[in-house]
Motif scaffolding. Structure first.
Motif, PDB file in Angstrom:
ATOM      1  N   UNK A 224       0.859  -1.180   0.000  1.00  0.00           N
ATOM      2  CA  UNK A 224       0.000   0.000   0.000  1.00  0.00           C
ATOM      3  C   UNK A 224       0.895   1.229   0.000  1.00  0.00           C
ATOM      4  N   UNK A 225       0.598   2.189  -0.886  1.00  0.00           N
ATOM      5  CA  UNK A 225       1.498   3.318  -1.084  1.00  0.00           C
ATOM      6  C   UNK A 225       0.793   4.647  -0.890  1.00  0.00           C
ATOM      7  N   UNK A 226       1.510   5.592  -0.260  1.00  0.00           N
ATOM      8  CA  UNK A 226       1.068   6.986  -0.220  1.00  0.00           C
ATOM      9  C   UNK A 226       2.024   7.786  -1.098  1.00  0.00           C
ATOM     10  N   UNK A 227       1.474   8.759  -1.796  1.00  0.00           N
ATOM     11  CA  UNK A 227       2.204   9.481  -2.831  1.00  0.00           C
ATOM     12  C   UNK A 227       2.558  10.884  -2.349  1.00  0.00           C
ATOM     13  N   UNK A 228       3.834  11.089  -2.029  1.00  0.00           N
ATOM     14  CA  UNK A 228       4.317  12.408  -1.633  1.00  0.00           C
ATOM     15  C   UNK A 228       4.847  13.187  -2.817  1.00  0.00           C
ATOM     16  N   UNK A 229       4.743  12.613  -4.022  1.00  0.00           N
ATOM     17  CA  UNK A 229       5.195  13.304  -5.225  1.00  0.00           C
ATOM     18  C   UNK A 229       4.089  14.150  -5.828  1.00  0.00           C
ATOM     19  N   UNK A 230       2.843  13.682  -5.745  1.00  0.00           N
ATOM     20  CA  UNK A 230       1.715  14.441  -6.285  1.00  0.00           C
ATOM     21  C   UNK A 230       0.994  15.234  -5.203  1.00  0.00           C
ATOM     22  N   UNK A 231       1.373  15.038  -3.943  1.00  0.00           N
ATOM     23  CA  UNK A 231       0.787  15.812  -2.848  1.00  0.00           C
ATOM     24  C   UNK A 231       1.918  16.569  -2.158  1.00  0.00           C
ATOM     25  N   UNK A 232       2.154  16.314  -0.925  1.00  0.00           N
ATOM     26  CA  UNK A 232       3.267  16.921  -0.195  1.00  0.00           C
ATOM     27  C   UNK A 232       3.754  15.921   0.840  1.00  0.00           C
ATOM     28  N   UNK A 233       4.944  16.159   1.351  1.00  0.00           N
ATOM     29  CA  UNK A 233       5.497  15.260   2.364  1.00  0.00           C
ATOM     30  C   UNK A 233       4.609  15.257   3.608  1.00  0.00           C
ATOM     31  N   UNK A 234       4.132  16.421   4.005  1.00  0.00           N
ATOM     32  CA  UNK A 234       3.274  16.496   5.198  1.00  0.00           C
ATOM     33  C   UNK A 234       1.980  15.724   4.997  1.00  0.00           C
ATOM     34  N   UNK A 235       1.354  15.888   3.826  1.00  0.00           N
ATOM     35  CA  UNK A 235       0.126  15.149   3.539  1.00  0.00           C
ATOM     36  C   UNK A 235       0.386  13.649   3.550  1.00  0.00           C
ATOM     37  N   UNK A 236       1.505  13.252   2.948  1.00  0.00           N
ATOM     38  CA  UNK A 236       1.824  11.828   2.876  1.00  0.00           C
ATOM     39  C   UNK A 236       2.094  11.251   4.262  1.00  0.00           C
ATOM     40  N   UNK A 237       2.778  12.020   5.105  1.00  0.00           N
ATOM     41  CA  UNK A 237       3.037  11.545   6.471  1.00  0.00           C
ATOM     42  C   UNK A 237       1.733  11.385   7.248  1.00  0.00           C
ATOM     43  N   UNK A 238       0.810  12.329   7.049  1.00  0.00           N
ATOM     44  CA  UNK A 238      -0.495  12.215   7.689  1.00  0.00           C
ATOM     45  C   UNK A 238      -1.236  10.977   7.180  1.00  0.00           C
ATOM     46  N   UNK A 239      -1.147  10.735   5.854  1.00  0.00           N
ATOM     47  CA  UNK A 239      -1.810   9.564   5.287  1.00  0.00           C
ATOM     48  C   UNK A 239      -1.214   8.273   5.839  1.00  0.00           C
ATOM     49  N   UNK A 240       0.099   8.241   6.015  1.00  0.00           N
ATOM     50  CA  UNK A 240       0.742   7.058   6.590  1.00  0.00           C
ATOM     51  C   UNK A 240       0.284   6.824   8.027  1.00  0.00           C
ATOM     52  N   UNK A 241       0.147   7.889   8.788  1.00  0.00           N
ATOM     53  CA  UNK A 241      -0.331   7.752  10.166  1.00  0.00           C
ATOM     54  C   UNK A 241      -1.748   7.180  10.182  1.00  0.00           C
ATOM     55  N   UNK A 242      -2.603   7.688   9.291  1.00  0.00           N
ATOM     56  CA  UNK A 242      -3.977   7.150   9.201  1.00  0.00           C
ATOM     57  C   UNK A 242      -3.970   5.705   8.720  1.00  0.00           C
ATOM     58  N   UNK A 243      -3.043   5.410   7.785  1.00  0.00           N
ATOM     59  CA  UNK A 243      -2.955   4.057   7.248  1.00  0.00           C
ATOM     60  C   UNK A 243      -2.574   3.056   8.328  1.00  0.00           C
ATOM     61  N   UNK A 244      -1.630   3.433   9.154  1.00  0.00           N
ATOM     62  CA  UNK A 244      -1.223   2.537  10.243  1.00  0.00           C
ATOM     63  C   UNK A 244      -2.377   2.303  11.210  1.00  0.00           C
ATOM     64  N   UNK A 245      -3.131   3.363  11.494  1.00  0.00           N
ATOM     65  CA  UNK A 245      -4.281   3.204  12.395  1.00  0.00           C
ATOM     66  C   UNK A 245      -5.349   2.334  11.754  1.00  0.00           C
ATOM     67  N   UNK A 246      -5.573   2.531  10.457  1.00  0.00           N
ATOM     68  CA  UNK A 246      -6.594   1.735   9.776  1.00  0.00           C
ATOM     69  C   UNK A 246      -6.245   0.254   9.797  1.00  0.00           C
ATOM     70  N   UNK A 247      -4.977  -0.063   9.538  1.00  0.00           N
ATOM     71  CA  UNK A 247      -4.557  -1.465   9.541  1.00  0.00           C
ATOM     72  C   UNK A 247      -4.566  -2.071  10.935  1.00  0.00           C
ATOM     73  N   UNK A 248      -4.522  -1.202  11.933  1.00  0.00           N
ATOM     74  CA  UNK A 248      -4.611  -1.683  13.318  1.00  0.00           C
ATOM     75  C   UNK A 248      -6.064  -1.883  13.751  1.00  0.00           C
ATOM     76  N   UNK A 249      -6.999  -1.590  12.850  1.00  0.00           N
ATOM     77  CA  UNK A 249      -8.409  -1.826  13.148  1.00  0.00           C
ATOM     78  C   UNK A 249      -9.191  -0.599  13.556  1.00  0.00           C
ATOM     79  N   UNK A 250      -8.550   0.581  13.566  1.00  0.00           N
ATOM     80  CA  UNK A 250      -9.254   1.800  13.927  1.00  0.00           C
ATOM     81  C   UNK A 250     -10.045   2.340  12.735  1.00  0.00           C
ATOM     82  N   UNK A 251     -11.097   3.073  13.035  1.00  0.00           N
ATOM     83  CA  UNK A 251     -11.862   3.761  12.003  1.00  0.00           C
ATOM     84  C   UNK A 251     -11.196   5.110  11.727  1.00  0.00           C
TER      85      UNK A 251
END
Length: 266
Positions: A224-251
């Motif tokens: 699973x990939x987040x794209x910091x090339x078409x968005x921004x590094x900050x947006x991508x880092x936020x997406x990664x944080x949400x991704x980790x929570x989602x895979x841990x079972x959080x909504x």
């Protein structure tokens, strides 16, 4: 099942890799469309375990810039079938980008026979279609879960409409500025032009499948990939944080559209 998914990030500069790794990405992809394969950069890419992502266009004149990224025993992601063939020939550990469309299992098996070890799925596929292909287990798959999809690649520089052009695209003073193409429904689509004078047009809002990460993981998607090339590094880092929570079972909430079919972009 979700723990088997590898979290990935795409960056435009290798210097952005540490921030994405700190946010949870274990596999970093580098957009090398504007990067020359200088020996020092090739060495750094290998040393840091970064995967070059090659151009989706490769004319005869492009081979000197594109081919050196393909090296025996080293990973790379290619954007066209000719580079896939070269990668297989030289023994590179090759993946196919989403611009090599795979919409059925027959195509997945074919590109696997041509040497691909993994295929990144097109953002044009629905979530259900992506899961169906993953469950078929024809080839390991990757899905971009956050980023602005590329709508099209124009072989001519779109900036020529707005500025005088001397055809020296590599040294154009306007390429580093922000530009948008306003379409028929007033969407301001970001435009990025490379040193070869090719313009890439992106959707004006990100596609966000992060809330559905467990669906993809449970279907068997490998990366699973987040794209910091078409968005921004900050947006991508936020997406990664949400991704980790989602895979841990959080909504988690969605920060973009669910699919390209929602946009009606023309």
């Amino acid at each position: 099942m979700s723990k088997n998914c590898e979290l990935c990030a795409l960056v435009r500069s290798i210097d952005d890799a540490p921030a994405l790794r700190a946010a949870g990405a274990t596999r970093i992809y580098l957009d090398v469309i504007d990067a020359q394969p200088a020996p020092e950069l090739l060495a750094r890419v290998a040393e840091e375990g970064v995967i070059p992502v090659l151009d989706e266009v490769c004319r005869e004149a492009d081979h000197a810039r594109v081919d050196p990224w393909l090296r025996g025993g080293m990973p790379a992601a290619v954007g066209n079938v000719s580079e896939l063939a070269l990668a297989h020939e030289c023994g590179a550990l090759v993946e196919t980008r989403s611009c090599i469309p795979v919409h059925n299992t027959s195509t997945l098996r074919l590109i696997g026979d041509l040497g691909a070890r993994l295929a990144w799925l097109s953002p044009e596929l629905s979530l259900d279609e992506a899961c169906e292909l993953a469950r078929a287990d024809a080839l390991p798959l990757g899905v971009t879960v956050y980023g602005r999809p590329r709508i099209m690649t124009c072989e001519h520089c779109a900036l020529q409409v707005a500025y005088d052009c001397n055809r020296d695209h590599a040294h154009c003073p306007h390429r580093g500025e922000a530009h948008w193409l306003v379409n028929i429904d007033d969407r301001a689509l970001p435009v990025r032009t490379d040193a070869c004078g090719r313009s890439r047009i992106y959707l004006d809002e990100p596609l966000d499948l992060v809330p559905y990460a467990t669906n993809l993981a449970e279907a068997g998607v490998a990366r699973l990939l987040v794209d910091a090339a078409s968005t921004s590094v900050d947006e991508a880092c936020d997406a990664l944080a949400r991704l980790r929570r989602a895979l841990a079972g959080e909504s988690v909430e969605r920060h973009g559209i669910e699919g390209l079919a929602q946009t009606g972009v023309e």
